[in-house]
Scaffold this motif. Structure first.
Motif, mmCIF file in Angstrom:
data_model
loop_
_atom_site.group_PDB
_atom_site.id
_atom_site.type_symbol
_atom_site.label_atom_id
_atom_site.label_comp_id
_atom_site.label_asym_id
_atom_site.label_seq_id
_atom_site.Cartn_x
_atom_site.Cartn_y
_atom_site.Cartn_z
ATOM 1 N N ILE A 291 0.850 -1.195 0.000
ATOM 2 C CA ILE A 291 0.000 0.000 0.000
ATOM 3 C C ILE A 291 0.884 1.244 0.000
ATOM 4 C CG2 ILE A 291 -1.753 1.300 1.277
ATOM 5 C CD1 ILE A 291 -2.733 -1.389 2.393
ATOM 6 N N TRP A 292 0.612 2.154 -0.952
ATOM 7 C CA TRP A 292 1.356 3.414 -1.069
ATOM 8 C C TRP A 292 0.486 4.535 -0.507
ATOM 9 C CZ3 TRP A 292 5.734 4.252 -4.804
ATOM 10 C CH2 TRP A 292 6.287 3.037 -5.234
ATOM 11 N N PRO B 53 1.544 15.104 -11.072
ATOM 12 C CA PRO B 53 2.717 15.020 -10.194
ATOM 13 C C PRO B 53 2.380 14.368 -8.851
ATOM 14 C CG PRO B 53 1.797 17.233 -10.120
ATOM 15 C CD PRO B 53 1.005 16.484 -11.147
ATOM 16 N N LEU B 54 3.409 13.753 -8.259
ATOM 17 C CA LEU B 54 3.269 13.208 -6.916
ATOM 18 C C LEU B 54 3.263 14.360 -5.906
ATOM 19 C CD1 LEU B 54 5.902 10.314 -7.126
ATOM 20 C CD2 LEU B 54 3.468 10.206 -7.702
ATOM 21 N N ARG B 55 2.476 14.212 -4.855
ATOM 22 C CA ARG B 55 2.452 15.257 -3.831
ATOM 23 C C ARG B 55 3.771 15.245 -3.053
ATOM 24 N NH1 ARG B 55 -2.173 14.553 -2.076
ATOM 25 N NH2 ARG B 55 -3.174 16.449 -2.837
ATOM 26 N N PRO B 56 4.439 16.404 -2.952
ATOM 27 C CA PRO B 56 5.708 16.443 -2.205
ATOM 28 C C PRO B 56 5.500 16.128 -0.727
ATOM 29 C CG PRO B 56 5.466 18.375 -3.602
ATOM 30 C CD PRO B 56 4.124 17.695 -3.572
ATOM 31 N N GLY B 57 6.533 15.543 -0.151
ATOM 32 C CA GLY B 57 6.499 15.190 1.255
ATOM 33 C C GLY B 57 6.993 13.776 1.467
ATOM 34 N N VAL B 58 6.848 13.282 2.680
ATOM 35 C CA VAL B 58 7.311 11.935 3.021
ATOM 36 C C VAL B 58 6.167 10.948 2.795
ATOM 37 C CG1 VAL B 58 8.213 10.438 4.827
ATOM 38 C CG2 VAL B 58 8.996 12.815 4.670
ATOM 39 N N TRP B 59 6.399 9.997 1.914
ATOM 40 C CA TRP B 59 5.444 8.947 1.599
ATOM 41 C C TRP B 59 5.728 7.720 2.469
ATOM 42 C CZ3 TRP B 59 2.319 8.188 -3.229
ATOM 43 C CH2 TRP B 59 2.091 9.384 -3.893
ATOM 44 N N THR B 60 4.691 6.892 2.654
ATOM 45 C CA THR B 60 4.829 5.665 3.434
ATOM 46 C C THR B 60 4.366 4.473 2.598
ATOM 47 O OG1 THR B 60 4.374 6.872 5.479
ATOM 48 C CG2 THR B 60 4.171 4.467 5.565
#
Length: 540
Positions: free
Chosen positions: A364-365, A396-403
């Motif tokens: 899961i992303w 675009p991917l949302r900036p920040g830390v992904w889990t």
């Protein structure tokens, strides 16, 4: 890379000075001709290769080919270079209109010399051995129909590892060269071979297990860097300056406080014991105590972001997971070392597995505001060592830390994180607000895929916070110093500044010299130093 000493090579070639060493494909010639297109006429024009039609092989000529690595003696080279006889003239003309992979040179090396030699007065001088080992691995590499002979079949050989060392010691056939070696993949095997041929370095020699690889230097020009790399390198430099202030600064004393100046001077990858240790950023900064420009080097290291669930589950096959780009399935690593990612990148999820029964896991992303961007199942076979998958996310991917969460029977067994950095540069210029909004607002309609996974949020206990969504919208429009502050806060959450040093004079009295450290790109590295050639042909 030589796997024998110069003296051994000279002795061998002196003994067989009249021979030519080439490796033939050794198979059906008619099939070789068809597969390589030798029966077709090609012409290069306007940077394109044009197929003009069919043609016949010259009568009476035995066409051959094989590896484009070979050793030719002087007599035959002079014959090919200077002779005007019918064979050489016809073959030069014939191969000038041929399409063969050969490093984009005028004459296809993988067939021309084989064919001329076998049809010339020097045919008896051919030895079917090119004196080299090429490390093909069908399972890890790519399919190569003549892998035991050629290495121009559309991919590269595998890198040698320490487990391959015995192959250099074999005596069944003479070998003097081997490929390929890459210190960024494995330096230990290079050291083993070096010690085997020339003996150990003196005890206490520095840098033997370290490796530095330059990926940017100021003369290259900032235009050679991507906006993602330039953004991150600047953030790394600022991280180093904050490290200097926190570690060296004394109250009322500005001698170890700095203001960043200009673009990075150089960037190196740093490895120790074949493990990536991070980036070394050399950069300019103004010392606030004396208002003078100094050149510093900062070492930044990625923080550990992979975590096994606590308490650990009964599922024990998963060993590691990582997100990145430029996945090399052959060497089983990401070529984008450090995983520097921006909003328009297409990340790949990789998992490393131990042996065990067949299982299915769910991946899961989750984006920085807890939007579930993707979820998919992977069947892990009992013998699988690595799996990788690139979900087709809308950009675009949302900036920040992904889990990334990894579940077995919907129970979390591990998670890892990765940073999608906001961009402070667009086309190597400070980003403008309109461009920032375009790249930093996430995908259209907040949808990473056609299918929505919003229903999984309560099931997985991943709540979407309205406050975080509002903050993300405000961040999307940031520019200038406020944007840099946002980038720095994100970068410091997944990277740490390990150390900083000075490349020259400095007003900071406790700042160490880069040349005296064990990690700097300017620290001693005797194994890589090149001096004058000695009388015996050696460099050391």
């Amino acid at each position: 890379f030589s796997c024998r000493t110069n003296d051994q090579l000279v002795a061998f070639l002196s003994r067989y000075r009249d021979m030519n060493f080439l490796k033939s494909h050794g198979r059906d010639n008619a099939r070789f001709i068809r597969k390589q297109g030798l029966d077709r006429l090609f012409l290069e024009c306007d940077t394109h290769m044009w197929r003009l039609g069919d043609r016949r092989i010259p009568e009476g000529i035995a066409v051959d080919g094989g590896s484009d690595w070979f050793l030719l003696n002087r007599k035959f080279v002079e014959y090919v270079t200077y002779s005007n006889d019918d064979l050489v003239t016809k073959m030069k003309s014939f191969y000038s209109y041929t399409l063969l992979p050969a490093q984009l040179i005028a004459i296809p090396l993988c067939s021309f010399f084989h064919t001329v030699l076998e049809n010339s007065p020097y045919c008896d001088s051919m030895v079917d051995n090119n004196l080299r080992i090429t490390n093909w691995n069908r399972k890890l590499g790519c399919k190569c129909q003549y892998k035991h002979i050629v290495d121009w079949c559309g991919c590269s050989p595998n890198d040698f590892k320490p487990a391959d060392f015995h192959r250099f010691q074999q005596t069944a056939r003479p070998t003097f060269f081997a490929r390929k070696f890459e210190a960024v993949v494995n330096q230990e095997i290079i050291g083993q071979l070096d010690y085997y041929l020339y003996g150990n370095y003196p005890s206490g020699t520095p840098g033997l297990r370290a490796y530095w690889e330059n990926v940017y230097d100021e003369p290259d020009g900032v235009h050679t860097l991507s906006d993602v790399a330039l953004t991150m390198y600047h953030a790394f430099s600022r991280l180093g300056l904050r490290r200097a202030e926190a570690s060296f600064h004394a109250a009322g004393d500005n001698s170890c406080r700095y203001y960043p100046m200009g673009h990075p001077v150089s960037v190196h990858l740093y490895f120790l014991a074949d493990r990536f240790q991070g980036f070394l950023i050399r950069h300019h900064a103004t010392n606030l105590a004396v208002s003078k420009l100094e050149t510093l080097e900062t070492w930044v290291m990625p923080k550990k972001v992979f975590k096994i669930a606590s308490p650990p589950s009964d599922f024990g096959r998963l060993q590691f997971s990582e997100i990145g780009t430029e996945w090399d399935a052959k060497e089983r690593l990401f070529r984008n070392f450090g995983g520097l990612l921006g909003p328009t990148d297409e990340p790949v999820g990789m998992q490393k597995w131990g042996k065990g029964p067949n299982v299915t896991v769910t991946v899961i992303w989750v984006d920085p505001v807890n939007v579930i961007a993707a979820t998919y199942d992977i069947l892990i076979e009992s013998s699988a060592e690595f799996t990788h998958y690139k979900p087709p996310l809308n950009l675009p991917l949302r900036p920040g830390v992904w889990t990334i969460k990894i579940l077995h029977h919907w129970v979390q067994v591990a998670e890892t994180k990765f940073l999608v950095t906001p961009l402070t540069f667009s086309n190597r210029q400070p980003i403008k607000q309109e461009e920032a909004m375009k790249y930093h607002s996430g995908p259209p309609k907040n949808a990473y895929m056609e299918q929505s996974f919003q229903g999984l949020n309560p099931v997985l206990n991943i709540p979407i916070s309205a406050a975080r969504v509002d903050q993300a919208k405000r961040n999307a429009g940031l520019v200038g110093a406020r944007l840099e502050a946002w980038v720095d806060s994100l970068v410091s959450s997944v990277w740490s500044a390990v150390d900083i040093c000075s490349t020259g004079p400095t007003a900071c009295p406790v700042m160490q010299s880069c040349a005296q450290t064990a990690w700097s790109s300017l620290s001693p590295d005797p194994k890589s130093e090149l001096g004058p050639v000695k009388p015996d042909g050696r460099l050391r």
